[in-house]
Write an enzyme that holds these catalytic residues in place. Structure first.
Site: not given
Length: 229
Positions: A74, A93, A95, A114, A156, A211
């Site tokens: 990938e 990435h 699964h 939210y 996927h 912040y």
């Protein structure tokens, strides 16, 4: 001396944490980390607990790589995202079970809660299906991530972006949690969806809290000695 030793170890630690935290199983996920002029990415077909820093593959944005091991199948996803998103240092990435359960139906995660705002918008999109490792899949993922830091991949799995391995892992856990909550909520029928303007309000409040800025909604005390309630 191996270049980017700290970053290479961070990639290995991140992969081990993916499985430990339940957002991945086996060797199905992959992880990349931006470095000067390119990125580091996990090798293909190597168990995480067998990886050493030298096994992590260094790649250029032109698709070339260094080292004895081949990069993850990938790698295009990682290359294209990091090249297009200078705000991103890490691409994860995986699964995960619940996110993938939605993805196999081609469904994303709407703003039923939210916390969806953590991924940068009022939904977590699901990219169309394409064969793993292809440019087509990378193109679909990049489009689904427009204005977002997470997406699902149909049939996927999931992709999340972060400014560090820790940040990417935290977001992956949040997305998988949202997917689980959404699937459970659907057992009672379609949940209430929060409007885009509310998600925008939540996102701005989250940004200010991150912040250390005051939030302009009347909940900040005028004097730190006063109780919040």
């Amino acid at each position: 001396m191996t270049a980017y030793l700290a970053e290479r170890q961070a990639v290995i630690d991140g992969c081990l944490a993916m499985n430990r935290l339940g957002v991945n199983q086996g060797m199905s996920g992959n992880l990349s980390h931006r470095v000067e002029g390119g990125f580091l990415v996990t090798p293909t077909s190597l168990p995480y607990d067998a990886m050493t820093p030298d096994d992590i593959v260094e790649m250029g944005f032109d698709g070339t790589y260094r080292g004895e091991r081949r990069p993850s199948s990938e790698w295009r996803i990682h290359r294209d995202i990091l090249r297009a998103r200078p705000d991103t240092a890490v691409v994860l990435h995986a699964h995960p079970t619940f996110a993938t359960a939605l993805a196999v139906h081609g469904r994303g995660i709407p703003s039923f809660h939210y916390m969806v705002a953590l991924a940068g918008g009022d939904s977590i999109r699901c990219a169309p299906y394409a064969t793993f490792g292809t440019q087509e899949l990378s193109d679909h993922a990049l489009a689904a991530l427009e204005g977002r830091t997470a997406c699902l991949l149909a049939n996927h799995g999931m992709i999340v972006l972060g400014t560090s391995v820790a940040a990417a892992l935290a977001l992956a856990v949040e997305v998988e949690t949202l997917a689980r909550q959404y699937l459970y909520a659907q057992q009672l029928g379609e949940p209430v969806i929060l409007p885009p303007e509310e998600i925008a309000r939540v996102a701005e409040k989250m940004r200010r809290l991150k912040y250390g800025q005051p939030v302009d909604d009347g909940d900040a005390p005028e004097d730190t000695a006063r109780p919040l309630a």
